[in-house]
Design an enzyme around this catalytic site. Structure first.
Site, PDB file in Angstrom:
ATOM      1  N   ARG A  20       0.820  -1.221   0.000  1.00  0.00           N
ATOM      2  CA  ARG A  20       0.000   0.000   0.000  1.00  0.00           C
ATOM      3  C   ARG A  20       0.854   1.273   0.000  1.00  0.00           C
ATOM      4  NH1 ARG A  20      -5.356   1.942   1.691  1.00  0.00           N
ATOM      5  NH2 ARG A  20      -5.150   3.709   3.098  1.00  0.00           N
ATOM      6  N   ILE A  27      -6.995   7.949  -1.188  1.00  0.00           N
ATOM      7  CA  ILE A  27      -6.980   6.480  -1.197  1.00  0.00           C
ATOM      8  C   ILE A  27      -7.821   6.096   0.022  1.00  0.00           C
ATOM      9  CG2 ILE A  27      -4.770   6.530   0.046  1.00  0.00           C
ATOM     10  CD1 ILE A  27      -4.001   3.886  -1.082  1.00  0.00           C
ATOM     11  N   SER A  28      -8.762   5.161  -0.138  1.00  0.00           N
ATOM     12  CA  SER A  28      -9.684   4.835   0.958  1.00  0.00           C
ATOM     13  C   SER A  28      -8.951   4.230   2.150  1.00  0.00           C
ATOM     14  CB  SER A  28     -10.739   3.840   0.484  1.00  0.00           C
ATOM     15  OG  SER A  28     -11.434   4.337  -0.628  1.00  0.00           O
ATOM     16  N   GLN A  29      -9.580   4.375   3.315  1.00  0.00           N
ATOM     17  CA  GLN A  29      -9.112   3.731   4.554  1.00  0.00           C
ATOM     18  C   GLN A  29      -8.981   2.213   4.286  1.00  0.00           C
ATOM     19  OE1 GLN A  29     -12.278   4.024   7.319  1.00  0.00           O
ATOM     20  NE2 GLN A  29     -11.140   3.166   9.039  1.00  0.00           N
TER      21      GLN A  29
END
Ligand code: SAH
Length: 249
Positions: free
Chosen positions: A73, A99-101
């Site tokens: 990530r 960028i999503s959790q």
């Protein structure tokens, strides 16, 4: 004094070890390789992220957990924020986007109920992280991004990392990808005000669409297409960037 009767069997044993090592099958020889790539300083953070943020919150599908343990990530966030990549929140990726959790990526991926052979459409490539996770599970991913710079950046990193089952398009995700439809699964990672009908049309019967719907207050929805029509289920309250029709909005 040298004792030839003792040294000869010694050399013989060494020779045997050398010969048998060269005859080892490749997978046995590989077993001595380190499990984690040495150049990845974040591998412990990533395993901890999956245990504490994903598994501990009830996402138990092994292929979702494995994919998230596998995808680096930190390489999908701007270099100066790498040390923040595994914290329990979304991160900025530039151009006002995020960028999503990690938990939301895990939750949305698990809601697609993938088994491993699916053709998946993603709307909102963004950093490319969600596409990478999906590509480790399904057989192919088609991802659309409306902002060209983000699309180029994501394509660059995904190709460098060797994720070769992802197809890219710059354009408006409201249109879907009709030439490649129907899809087994569709995931939307920006929030439209209503369920986009064209995306429902591009879903296979038996397929699932996961989408955050709403303006300020949004509901994460799962839409399942059946022979008799469409079923809708609300899963959680969420907060995503808006899905726009124009990249300058
Ligand atoms: N899936 C991404 C999260 C991206 S945030 C990730 O893993 O990083 C949402 C993205 O949707 C943004 O990059 C935004 O530019 C994009 N977007 C917004 N409206 C869109 C549209 N109509 N079509 C395609 N992409 C859109």
């Amino acid at each position: 004094m040298r004792n030839p009767t003792r040294s000869a069997p010694g050399w013989f044993a060494v020779a045997l070890v050398v010969i048998s090592a060269t005859l080892l099958p490749a997978d046995v020889a590989m077993a001595v390789e380190p499990q984690k790539p040495l150049e990845d300083p974040f591998s412990d953070d990533r395993l901890k992220m999956v245990d504490e943020q994903i598994y501990a919150r009830g996402i138990e599908e092994p292929h979702v957990l494995d994919a998230m343990r596998n995808v680096p990530r930190h390489l999908f966030v701007p270099e100066s924020f790498r040390s923040q990549a595994y914290v329990d929140s979304p991160q900025r990726i530039g151009h006002g986007q995020t960028i999503s959790q990690p938990y939301i990526v895990g939750l949305m991926t698990s809601l697609l109920r993938l088994e491993g052979t699916e053709k998946i459409l993603e709307i909102g490539t963004g950093s490319g992280y969600q596409a990478a996770v999906l590509s480790r599970i399904g057989s192919s991913v088609y991802t659309i991004e409306i902002r060209e710079e983000l699309a180029d950046q994501a394509q660059g990193i995904l190709e460098r990392l060797g994720y070769d089952n992802i197809h890219f398009r710059v354009g408006d995700g409201y249109q879907g990808w009709p030439e490649e439809a129907p899809f087994d699964a569709i995931i939307v990672t920006a929030a439209p005000p209503d369920i986009p009908e064209r995306l429902v049309e591009q879903l296979k019967v038996g397929g699932r669409l996961v989408v955050p719907v709403g303006r300020y207050f949004q509901d994460l929805m799962v839409i399942t297409k059946t022979e008799d029509g469409v079923k809708k289920r609300r899963v959680a309250a969420v907060r995503f960037v808006p899905m726009v029709s124009n990249p300058d909005d």
